[in-house]
Design a protein around this motif. Sequence first.
Motif, mmCIF file in Angstrom:
data_model
loop_
_atom_site.group_PDB
_atom_site.id
_atom_site.type_symbol
_atom_site.label_atom_id
_atom_site.label_comp_id
_atom_site.label_asym_id
_atom_site.label_seq_id
_atom_site.Cartn_x
_atom_site.Cartn_y
_atom_site.Cartn_z
ATOM 1 N N ASN A 153 -10.394 -10.815 16.399
ATOM 2 C CA ASN A 153 -11.786 -10.130 15.495
ATOM 3 C C ASN A 153 -11.087 -10.115 14.008
ATOM 4 O O ASN A 153 -10.647 -10.275 13.779
ATOM 5 C CB ASN A 153 -11.801 -8.600 15.804
ATOM 6 N N GLU A 154 -12.628 -10.460 13.062
ATOM 7 C CA GLU A 154 -12.334 -10.616 11.658
ATOM 8 C C GLU A 154 -11.289 -8.953 11.356
ATOM 9 O O GLU A 154 -11.651 -8.051 11.677
ATOM 10 C CB GLU A 154 -13.744 -10.518 11.492
ATOM 11 N N TYR A 155 -10.733 -9.061 10.173
ATOM 12 C CA TYR A 155 -10.591 -8.197 9.555
ATOM 13 C C TYR A 155 -9.398 -8.576 7.737
ATOM 14 O O TYR A 155 -9.784 -9.867 8.331
ATOM 15 C CB TYR A 155 -8.830 -7.539 10.316
ATOM 16 N N TYR A 156 -9.798 -7.206 7.200
ATOM 17 C CA TYR A 156 -9.674 -7.245 5.988
ATOM 18 C C TYR A 156 -7.789 -7.225 6.028
ATOM 19 O O TYR A 156 -7.231 -7.229 6.618
ATOM 20 C CB TYR A 156 -10.005 -6.061 4.727
ATOM 21 N N ILE A 157 -7.581 -8.089 4.633
ATOM 22 C CA ILE A 157 -6.239 -8.156 4.014
ATOM 23 C C ILE A 157 -6.215 -7.425 2.194
ATOM 24 O O ILE A 157 -7.769 -7.024 1.881
ATOM 25 C CB ILE A 157 -5.403 -10.058 4.436
ATOM 26 N N ASP A 158 -4.749 -7.516 1.877
ATOM 27 C CA ASP A 158 -5.028 -6.951 0.461
ATOM 28 C C ASP A 158 -5.268 -8.366 -0.330
ATOM 29 O O ASP A 158 -6.004 -8.805 -0.240
ATOM 30 C CB ASP A 158 -3.300 -6.530 0.082
ATOM 31 N N SER A 159 -6.472 -7.089 -1.226
ATOM 32 C CA SER A 159 -7.427 -8.029 -2.350
ATOM 33 C C SER A 159 -6.733 -8.769 -2.860
ATOM 34 O O SER A 159 -5.611 -8.360 -3.391
ATOM 35 C CB SER A 159 -8.495 -7.078 -2.400
ATOM 36 N N VAL A 160 -7.234 -9.411 -3.540
ATOM 37 C CA VAL A 160 -6.627 -10.356 -4.710
ATOM 38 C C VAL A 160 -6.723 -8.966 -5.688
ATOM 39 O O VAL A 160 -7.738 -8.963 -6.373
ATOM 40 C CB VAL A 160 -6.541 -11.617 -4.995
ATOM 41 N N VAL A 161 -5.604 -9.031 -6.702
ATOM 42 C CA VAL A 161 -5.232 -8.498 -7.818
ATOM 43 C C VAL A 161 -4.363 -9.230 -9.330
ATOM 44 O O VAL A 161 -3.657 -9.984 -8.405
ATOM 45 C CB VAL A 161 -5.026 -6.435 -7.593
ATOM 46 N N PHE A 162 -4.796 -8.510 -9.537
ATOM 47 C CA PHE A 162 -4.482 -9.597 -10.964
ATOM 48 C C PHE A 162 -2.687 -8.678 -11.383
ATOM 49 O O PHE A 162 -3.107 -7.808 -12.333
ATOM 50 C CB PHE A 162 -5.204 -9.910 -12.048
ATOM 51 N N ASP A 163 -1.704 -9.158 -12.004
ATOM 52 C CA ASP A 163 -1.201 -8.142 -12.635
ATOM 53 C C ASP A 163 -0.597 -7.725 -13.586
ATOM 54 O O ASP A 163 -0.162 -7.097 -14.260
ATOM 55 C CB ASP A 163 1.054 -9.604 -12.471
ATOM 56 N N ASP A 164 -1.540 -9.235 -14.469
ATOM 57 C CA ASP A 164 -1.610 -8.381 -16.122
ATOM 58 C C ASP A 164 -2.989 -7.798 -16.503
ATOM 59 O O ASP A 164 -3.208 -7.238 -17.602
ATOM 60 C CB ASP A 164 -2.333 -9.787 -16.578
ATOM 61 N N PRO A 166 -4.042 -4.208 -16.916
ATOM 62 C CA PRO A 166 -4.228 -2.814 -17.210
ATOM 63 C C PRO A 166 -4.565 -1.762 -16.474
ATOM 64 O O PRO A 166 -3.317 -1.139 -16.272
ATOM 65 C CB PRO A 166 -4.303 -2.430 -18.485
ATOM 66 N N LEU A 167 -5.425 -1.770 -15.011
ATOM 67 C CA LEU A 167 -5.965 -1.082 -14.622
ATOM 68 C C LEU A 167 -5.061 -1.231 -12.739
ATOM 69 O O LEU A 167 -4.837 0.034 -12.049
ATOM 70 C CB LEU A 167 -7.164 -1.099 -13.755
ATOM 71 N N LEU A 168 -3.297 -2.308 -12.933
ATOM 72 C CA LEU A 168 -3.048 -2.031 -12.274
ATOM 73 C C LEU A 168 -2.100 -1.592 -11.738
ATOM 74 O O LEU A 168 -1.098 -2.253 -12.664
ATOM 75 C CB LEU A 168 -2.563 -3.688 -11.442
ATOM 76 N N THR A 169 -1.943 0.096 -12.067
ATOM 77 C CA THR A 169 -0.822 1.073 -12.838
ATOM 78 C C THR A 169 0.531 1.043 -12.021
ATOM 79 O O THR A 169 0.617 0.502 -10.739
ATOM 80 C CB THR A 169 -1.808 2.406 -13.055
ATOM 81 N N PRO A 170 1.555 1.222 -11.680
ATOM 82 C CA PRO A 170 2.598 1.990 -10.546
ATOM 83 C C PRO A 170 1.665 2.758 -9.688
ATOM 84 O O PRO A 170 2.342 1.853 -8.382
ATOM 85 C CB PRO A 170 3.620 2.651 -11.408
ATOM 86 N N LYS A 171 1.348 3.654 -9.684
ATOM 87 C CA LYS A 171 0.952 3.817 -8.552
ATOM 88 C C LYS A 171 -0.488 3.011 -8.128
ATOM 89 O O LYS A 171 -0.224 3.641 -6.703
ATOM 90 C CB LYS A 171 -0.245 5.495 -9.447
ATOM 91 N N GLU A 172 -0.860 2.227 -8.507
ATOM 92 C CA GLU A 172 -2.145 1.030 -7.829
ATOM 93 C C GLU A 172 -0.952 0.775 -6.852
ATOM 94 O O GLU A 172 -1.525 0.129 -5.742
ATOM 95 C CB GLU A 172 -2.620 0.922 -8.717
ATOM 96 N N ARG A 173 -0.032 0.183 -7.434
ATOM 97 C CA ARG A 173 0.998 -1.137 -7.514
ATOM 98 C C ARG A 173 1.676 0.111 -5.777
ATOM 99 O O ARG A 173 1.653 -1.581 -4.401
ATOM 100 C CB ARG A 173 2.134 -1.357 -7.843
ATOM 101 N N GLU A 174 1.688 0.558 -5.730
ATOM 102 C CA GLU A 174 2.068 1.670 -4.479
ATOM 103 C C GLU A 174 1.159 1.157 -3.764
ATOM 104 O O GLU A 174 1.937 2.226 -2.770
ATOM 105 C CB GLU A 174 3.085 2.638 -5.462
ATOM 106 N N SER A 175 0.114 1.679 -4.377
ATOM 107 C CA SER A 175 -0.578 2.310 -2.698
ATOM 108 C C SER A 175 -1.364 1.143 -1.460
ATOM 109 O O SER A 175 -1.511 1.404 -1.101
ATOM 110 C CB SER A 175 -1.986 3.258 -3.399
ATOM 111 N N LEU A 176 -0.466 -0.085 -2.156
ATOM 112 C CA LEU A 176 -1.461 -1.081 -1.762
ATOM 113 C C LEU A 176 -1.002 -2.087 -0.593
ATOM 114 O O LEU A 176 1.054 -1.489 -0.217
ATOM 115 C CB LEU A 176 -0.578 -2.494 -2.287
#
Length: 210
Positions: A153-164, A166-176
Amino acid sequence: MYYSKNALFICVISLFLCSSCQGQQTNTAIIGGPCQGCEAIFDYGTKNLTAIDTLPDFAKAKPTLKLTGNVLQKDGTTPAANIILYIYHTDRKGLYTPKTNAKGWAKKHGYLRGWIKTNATGSYTFYTFRPAAYPNRSEPEHIHITVKEPLKNEYYIDSVVFDDDPLLTPKERESLENRGGSGITQPVIENGILTVKRDIILGANIPNYE
């Protein structure tokens, strides 16, 4: 008369068992957990899918973006062919803007959508532009990806995010969750276009994957 009923009973049982076996052979494995909107992966209709797709507004929206990578089997090495990928993302205002008279998931996901099917090399490329964060800036910029494998069946994977971002905070990174491998990409300029690579490993951190 007794023989006739017995023969009929055997015939019915045989048909039931045969149907059950066929059902087991054709049913897809239920993997990945709940996935609202994943069925939008089938919205391509009669479009002939290839390993490259260009999303609307690629030529006029800035910054232009090339999203590319390889889809690999669970071993992380073997290329995976005939895998369908569906992506969608916000416009430069951070909105999933639909076209006039849009229906179904095109109304919710907006018109910035694309589909590919991998070839024997497992490679894929989408030409689009870098999405903006939501107006309330509650999440990093991202591109949603849904995967459809043969017999699954179809399923989702982690979205593409961008290392640069600023909203990709350490907390956001840990939640992936690293579903399908890491979605964190490193934007670089190649041939005048912002380019990111997101390799996908089938089954990586996907619940119930076999």
